[in-house]
Design a protein around this motif. Structure first.
Motif, PDB file in Angstrom:
ATOM      1  N   ARG A 151       0.932  -1.166   0.045  1.00 37.71           N
ATOM      2  CA  ARG A 151      -0.082   0.047  -0.154  1.00 37.71           C
ATOM      3  C   ARG A 151       0.685   1.168   0.249  1.00 37.71           C
ATOM      4  NH1 ARG A 151      -2.381   2.948   4.408  1.00 37.71           N
ATOM      5  NH2 ARG A 151      -1.743   1.411   5.881  1.00 37.71           N
ATOM      6  N   LYS A 152       0.374   2.338  -0.518  1.00 37.92           N
ATOM      7  CA  LYS A 152       1.198   3.590  -0.945  1.00 37.92           C
ATOM      8  C   LYS A 152       0.487   4.870  -0.370  1.00 37.92           C
ATOM      9  CE  LYS A 152       4.090   1.608  -3.584  1.00 37.92           C
ATOM     10  NZ  LYS A 152       3.443   0.178  -3.982  1.00 37.92           N
ATOM     11  N   CYS A 153      -0.845   4.617   0.090  1.00 41.50           N
ATOM     12  CA  CYS A 153      -1.549   5.721   0.448  1.00 41.50           C
ATOM     13  C   CYS A 153      -1.522   5.862   1.959  1.00 41.50           C
ATOM     14  CB  CYS A 153      -3.095   5.571   0.058  1.00 41.50           C
ATOM     15  SG  CYS A 153      -3.309   5.439  -1.489  1.00 41.50           S
ATOM     16  N   LYS A 154      -1.455   6.820   2.724  1.00 39.44           N
ATOM     17  CA  LYS A 154      -1.475   7.257   3.994  1.00 39.44           C
ATOM     18  C   LYS A 154      -2.892   6.647   4.568  1.00 39.44           C
ATOM     19  CE  LYS A 154       1.654  11.127   4.390  1.00 39.44           C
ATOM     20  NZ  LYS A 154       1.838  12.487   4.851  1.00 39.44           N
ATOM     21  N   ARG A 155      -3.827   7.004   3.855  1.00 37.13           N
ATOM     22  CA  ARG A 155      -5.278   6.330   4.350  1.00 37.13           C
ATOM     23  C   ARG A 155      -5.869   5.823   2.961  1.00 37.13           C
ATOM     24  NH1 ARG A 155      -4.590  11.589   6.465  1.00 37.13           N
ATOM     25  NH2 ARG A 155      -4.593  11.828   8.696  1.00 37.13           N
ATOM     26  N   LEU A 156      -6.648   4.687   3.260  1.00 36.32           N
ATOM     27  CA  LEU A 156      -7.345   4.000   2.114  1.00 36.32           C
ATOM     28  C   LEU A 156      -8.203   4.942   1.516  1.00 36.32           C
ATOM     29  CD1 LEU A 156      -7.895   0.453   3.708  1.00 36.32           C
ATOM     30  CD2 LEU A 156      -5.995   1.416   2.001  1.00 36.32           C
ATOM     31  N   CYS A 169       0.203  -1.586  -6.551  1.00 39.88           N
ATOM     32  CA  CYS A 169      -0.560  -1.698  -5.142  1.00 39.88           C
ATOM     33  C   CYS A 169      -1.660  -2.548  -5.587  1.00 39.88           C
ATOM     34  CB  CYS A 169      -1.031  -0.240  -4.916  1.00 39.88           C
ATOM     35  SG  CYS A 169      -2.195  -0.343  -3.443  1.00 39.88           S
ATOM     36  N   LEU A 170      -1.823  -3.389  -4.684  1.00 38.01           N
ATOM     37  CA  LEU A 170      -3.128  -4.521  -4.760  1.00 38.01           C
ATOM     38  C   LEU A 170      -4.434  -3.745  -4.465  1.00 38.01           C
ATOM     39  CD1 LEU A 170      -1.528  -7.353  -2.924  1.00 38.01           C
ATOM     40  CD2 LEU A 170      -1.117  -6.999  -5.361  1.00 38.01           C
ATOM     41  N   ALA A 171      -4.645  -2.583  -4.170  1.00 36.46           N
ATOM     42  CA  ALA A 171      -5.615  -1.800  -3.958  1.00 36.46           C
ATOM     43  C   ALA A 171      -6.574  -2.453  -2.873  1.00 36.46           C
ATOM     44  CB  ALA A 171      -6.743  -2.059  -5.371  1.00 36.46           C
ATOM     45  N   PRO A 172      -5.909  -2.603  -1.748  1.00 33.23           N
ATOM     46  CA  PRO A 172      -6.653  -3.033  -0.459  1.00 33.23           C
ATOM     47  C   PRO A 172      -8.018  -2.163   0.140  1.00 33.23           C
ATOM     48  CG  PRO A 172      -4.696  -2.017   0.268  1.00 33.23           C
ATOM     49  CD  PRO A 172      -4.578  -2.058  -1.361  1.00 33.23           C
ATOM     50  N   CYS A 173      -7.844  -1.067  -0.616  1.00 36.14           N
ATOM     51  CA  CYS A 173      -9.144  -0.064  -0.273  1.00 36.14           C
ATOM     52  C   CYS A 173     -10.343  -0.792  -0.688  1.00 36.14           C
ATOM     53  CB  CYS A 173      -8.794   1.321  -1.307  1.00 36.14           C
ATOM     54  SG  CYS A 173      -8.337   1.136  -2.781  1.00 36.14           S
ATOM     55  N   VAL A 174     -10.396  -1.645  -2.123  1.00 30.89           N
ATOM     56  CA  VAL A 174     -11.329  -1.932  -2.518  1.00 30.89           C
ATOM     57  C   VAL A 174     -11.456  -3.451  -2.609  1.00 30.89           C
ATOM     58  CG1 VAL A 174     -12.042   0.117  -3.963  1.00 30.89           C
ATOM     59  CG2 VAL A 174     -10.658  -1.661  -5.151  1.00 30.89           C
TER      60      VAL A 174
END
Length: 592
Positions: A151-156, A169-174
């Protein structure tokens, strides 16, 4: 020592117990902190017998002292470190002025992040380092983030970001990511940072060959670039120890009243060399060394081993550092210790002359200034104002103590509505010294205004109104706006020959206060300009404002952008509104 009678009275009642002592000057400032097994014996040593030049200078500035009794010598050492951090005494050796080294931080979150940090206090993370410089750390983290899609983002965010579409990035946000996937990536990162890169190189080599066979030359080139990057990042990693333990090695060399402390860091077989400090020595060399190492580990993680020369007493370090401390007598570890000592000596010999010359020049400059003004000068405050046609009116004050910039004492002032340069000078002088009067703060031995007689008159008017008898001077400039001479409060020129050390110190002070004031002016101006433009546009809040400046970098580039380019960052309707505000047009593109 103007207060020898009081000092002698205090010496007579000192206890023969462990503790810390705090030496103070005539202004009550703490100038040195020390520890002692027996306070009575240690503190007395400063005031009896002969000393070298540097210790004599320290003692001559002592006007008073305090002491704190502790339960043990170990407690005294820990207290000393905290007191040095809190008061930053000028005569103490401090670890790189609190400078810390860059580390890579791997968080232990559900979706972990790898980043460069200098603070290693988060216990819910792993740290790798230290790195010899921030460039090497950033280069390594950039490569690892390409190899492993953390993950690269500070917050999802609420949707996939650009890194997902780039395959980084594997996009853990979605997406729901199997925890084992991240665990495997973390394990590979640990291996990489310990110098074990064979598996990843073999994998990339196979992927490159496969892509080339399938005529996917662009993909093959990407893999080749990664292979080259790994070789570049790991080129200096030489395995010196088969066990690949993390170990630090320290040693020092003393000569001519200075101590040079050297440290090597070995991480997974990677040897990093760093000259940590060369400082004037005002205490026993063993105490300076122990204090230095203890300070270092108050800001950095402990390794598995610390290697120390066999001649040193490591009792205190063993008590306060929770790791193995070895004093090797043979083998590769002894060679490493000998290398540290040799480097400490070499660094000392190479840098000593330069350090001593700088110290001598400062002392000479302050002696010249004291002689010219017929007054002992230690602390100097100098002001400079900055504005553009009366707008964004600010002032900066810098402080020099014994010829050295004291940045912790710098102050910034946002001034009221501009009337004239003289009124601005009056305002800042009033605000500074009225507050010192009110708070009973430390006044300078000399106030310098960056300007001629009119500026001196303005400052003098305020000082007289406040009934503060400060020594006041102005910096006289030549036709090129460079420092030329001093002027006293009566307008009399005080010549400062160009070959005087004082001339170079005055030039340094003028440059520093100008830099400090104008930097603040630019920040205030840029903030005001940013606020005045973007805050006029409906639909642009703090988040979009950051995105706009991150993309366009400057107001100039934003103004040059088309509606289409702006719409790549914010919604099209908002982009049109912003474009019209920037170009002072209405919604139809007509001049407003």
């Amino acid at each position: 020592m103007a207060n020898m009678a009081k000092i002698q009275d205090k010496l007579a009642i000192l206890p023969a117990l462990p503790g810390c002592y705090l030496m103070k000057n005539k202004d009550g400032d703490i100038i040195y902190v020390g520890k002692a097994k027996k306070l009575k014996n240690r503190v007395r040593q400063y005031f009896v017998g002969a000393h070298d030049f540097k210790t004599t200078r320290l003692v001559s500035n002592i006007d008073d002292f305090e002491y704190i009794v502790t339960g043990s010598e170990k407690e005294a050492l820990l207290l000393e470190i905290n007191l040095i951090k809190k008061h930053t005494p000028p005569y103490n050796i401090m670890f790189m002025d609190d400078k810390t080294y860059p580390y890579l931080k791997l968080t232990k979150e559900k979706a972990p992040v790898l980043k460069v940090v200098r603070n290693t206090k988060d216990k819910k993370a792993e740290y790798f380092g230290p790195f010899p410089d921030s460039g090497a750390a950033w280069e390594t983290v950039k490569l690892l983030n390409q190899l492993y899609p953390l993950r690269k983002c500070k917050r999802l965010p609420k949707k996939e970001c650009l890194y997902f579409h780039m395959g980084q990035c594997l996009a853990p946000c979605v997406n729901e990511i199997d925890p084992k996937t991240y665990q495997d990536m973390a394990a590979n990162i640990r291996k990489f940072l310990k110098g074990d890169v064979r598996d990843i190189l073999d994998t990339l080599q196979k992927e490159m060959e496969e892509a080339s066979e399938n005529l996917l030359f662009e993909k093959a080139q990407e893999k080749l670039d990664l292979i080259h990057a790994i070789h570049h990042v790991t080129a200096k990693q030489q395995i010196d120890f088969k066990d690949r333990k993390d170990r630090d090695v320290f040693g020092y060399y003393v000569d001519k009243g200075y101590i040079s402390i050297q440290g090597f860091f070995v991480r997974g077989g990677k040897l990093l060399e760093r000259t940590l400090s060369i400082e004037p020595l005002y205490e026993r060399e063993e105490d300076a060394f122990v204090s230095f190492v203890a300070q270092y580990y108050s800001a950095n993680p402990l390794p598995q081993e610390i290697l120390i020369p066999k001649e040193y007493d490591i009792t205190q370090l063993e008590e306060i550092l929770d790791t193995k401390i070895l004093q090797p007598v043979r083998g590769d570890k002894l060679k490493l210790v000998e290398m540290v000592l040799a480097n400490a000596k070499n660094a000392h010999e190479q840098k000593f002359e330069l350090v001593e010359r700088k110290e001598s020049r400062k002392e000479e400059a302050m002696a010249q200034l004291s002689n010219l003004l017929q007054k002992e000068i230690h602390r100097i405050e100098i002001f400079d104002n900055s504005h553009i046609s009366g707008s964004f009116n600010v002032s900066g004050m810098v402080v020099f103590v014994d010829g050295e910039a004291s940045k912790k004492d710098y102050r910034l002032y946002k001034l009221g509505e501009y009337v004239s340069d003289l009124d601005s000078m009056k305002e800042v002088v009033y605000r500074r010294y009225f507050r010192l009067l009110k708070e009973r703060g430390r006044f300078p031995d000399l106030l310098i205004v960056d300007g001629g007689y009119l500026q001196i008159e303005a400052a003098k008017e305020i000082l007289d109104a406040l009934d503060i008898p400060l020594t006041l001077c102005g910096l006289v400039k030549d036709d090129n706006h460079r420092t030329s001479n001093l002027m006293d409060r009566n307008g009399k020129i005080i010549p400062v020959p160009r070959d005087f050390s004082l001339f170079f110190l005055l030039t340094q002070m003028q440059d520093e206060v100008h830099r400090f004031a104008i930097s603040y002016h630019r920040r205030v101006r840029n903030k005001a300009m940013t606020k005045s433009i973007l805050d006029e546009v409906e639909g642009i809040g703090e988040v979009r404002k950051k995105e706009i400046w991150k993309h366009f970098k400057s107001l100039k580039r934003l103004k040059e952008a088309s509606v289409e380019e702006i719409a790549q960052v914010i919604p099209e309707k908002t982009a049109i509104t912003l474009y019209n505000v920037l170009h002072n047009t209405d919604q139809n593109g007509n001049e407003a």
